[in-house]
Scaffold this active site. Structure first.
Site, PDB file in Angstrom:
ATOM      1  N   SER A 146      -1.706   6.602  -3.186  1.00 20.12           N
ATOM      2  CA  SER A 146      -2.198   7.622  -1.977  1.00 20.12           C
ATOM      3  C   SER A 146      -2.365   6.729  -0.977  1.00 20.12           C
ATOM      4  CB  SER A 146      -3.272   8.467  -2.611  1.00 20.12           C
ATOM      5  OG  SER A 146      -2.875   9.111  -3.614  1.00 20.12           O
ATOM      6  N   HIS A 192      -7.526   7.165   1.156  1.00 19.20           N
ATOM      7  CA  HIS A 192      -6.556   7.646   2.166  1.00 19.20           C
ATOM      8  C   HIS A 192      -6.818   7.128   3.628  1.00 19.20           C
ATOM      9  CE1 HIS A 192      -6.121  11.320  -0.971  1.00 19.20           C
ATOM     10  NE2 HIS A 192      -5.693  10.119  -1.204  1.00 19.20           N
TER      11      HIS A 192
END
Length: 246
Positions: A146, A192
């Site tokens: 991610s 993230h």
């Protein structure tokens, strides 16, 4: 009928100028080799996770408490995923819809640098934002591509703006996925954010590099981002209590 030797044709092909994209990437036909290679590595790694009963995960997963003595985990964690098939499917789909475009526009070398540094940046984000305490995420394992994917999101946003294209869909995609990180448990939003910041910086550096000095500029911005990530990590570890480090 004229006949041309095979070696002559090959030599002409090598000496002919290669077409370049607007951002200096070599125009290539065929499959996006780098993107497919990354996807293949992630899939193989995920299968090894399932086949070894978690041993493969334990060897390569990242957590702040162990990153100072096994720094390779900053990167290897990006090739691991949870046992849920949806985790790897989502990340590989996101990679597939962004990777080929960036690989073509930036070229293979800069695309690899972007992906690797965004993946590392995701782990650095975890280190910087996790509290150096037993209950502050210092010992929580982190896996997943991610961080790297968010790096691609950030880079493609800048690249699209540089090319004068509509980037609204990417903005919405980033917003939705970033919000999910706060609403759903067991998602490392820190990774993230770290990957996104790296992607935005590198994307801007690559996209807005002066054409006549593009190669040099790309090298400088890549090295600079890598150095900043290392320095921030070292400073964070230096400030952490010794009993929390491996």
């Amino acid at each position: 009928m004229g006949i041309q030797c095979v070696d002559c044709v090959r030599e002409q092909a090598r000496s002919a100028p290669q077409a370049k994209t607007a951002l200096g990437g070599t125009v290539r036909t065929g499959r996006p080799v780098v993107t497919l290679t990354i996807i293949a590595l992630c899939v193989v790694s995920w299968l090894l996770q399932l086949a070894t009963g978690g041993e493969w995960t334990q060897r390569l997963a990242f957590a702040p408490f162990i990153g100072d003595v096994q720094p390779y985990r900053f990167l290897t964690a990006a090739f691991l995923h949870s046992t849920s098939v949806f985790h790897i499917l989502f990340n590989m789909y996101a990679l597939w819809i962004t990777g080929p475009f960036l690989e073509q526009m930036l070229g293979r070398a800069r695309f690899v640098a972007l992906y690797v540094l965004a993946a590392v940046g995701g782990s650095v984000g975890v280190v910087l934002l996790a509290q150096p305490a037993p209950d502050g995420g210092w010992f929580t394992p982190v896996v997943g591509a991610s961080g790297a994917v968010f790096g691609l999101f950030g880079a493609i946003l800048v690249v699209l703006r540089r090319l004068g294209r509509n980037a609204a869909q990417i903005l919405v995609l980033i917003g939705i996925n970033f919000a999910i990180g706060f609403m759903v448990s067991n998602i490392a939003w820190q990774a993230h954010l770290g990957g996104l910041v790296v992607g935005l910086v590198l994307g801007a550096g690559y996209a807005y590099a002066p054409k006549e000095r593009r190669r040099l500029w790309s090298i400088v911005i890549t090295v600079a981002v890598a150095v900043v990530l290392v320095v921030l990590t070292v400073l964070k570890y230096a400030s952490a209590p010794q009993f929390l480090l491996s």
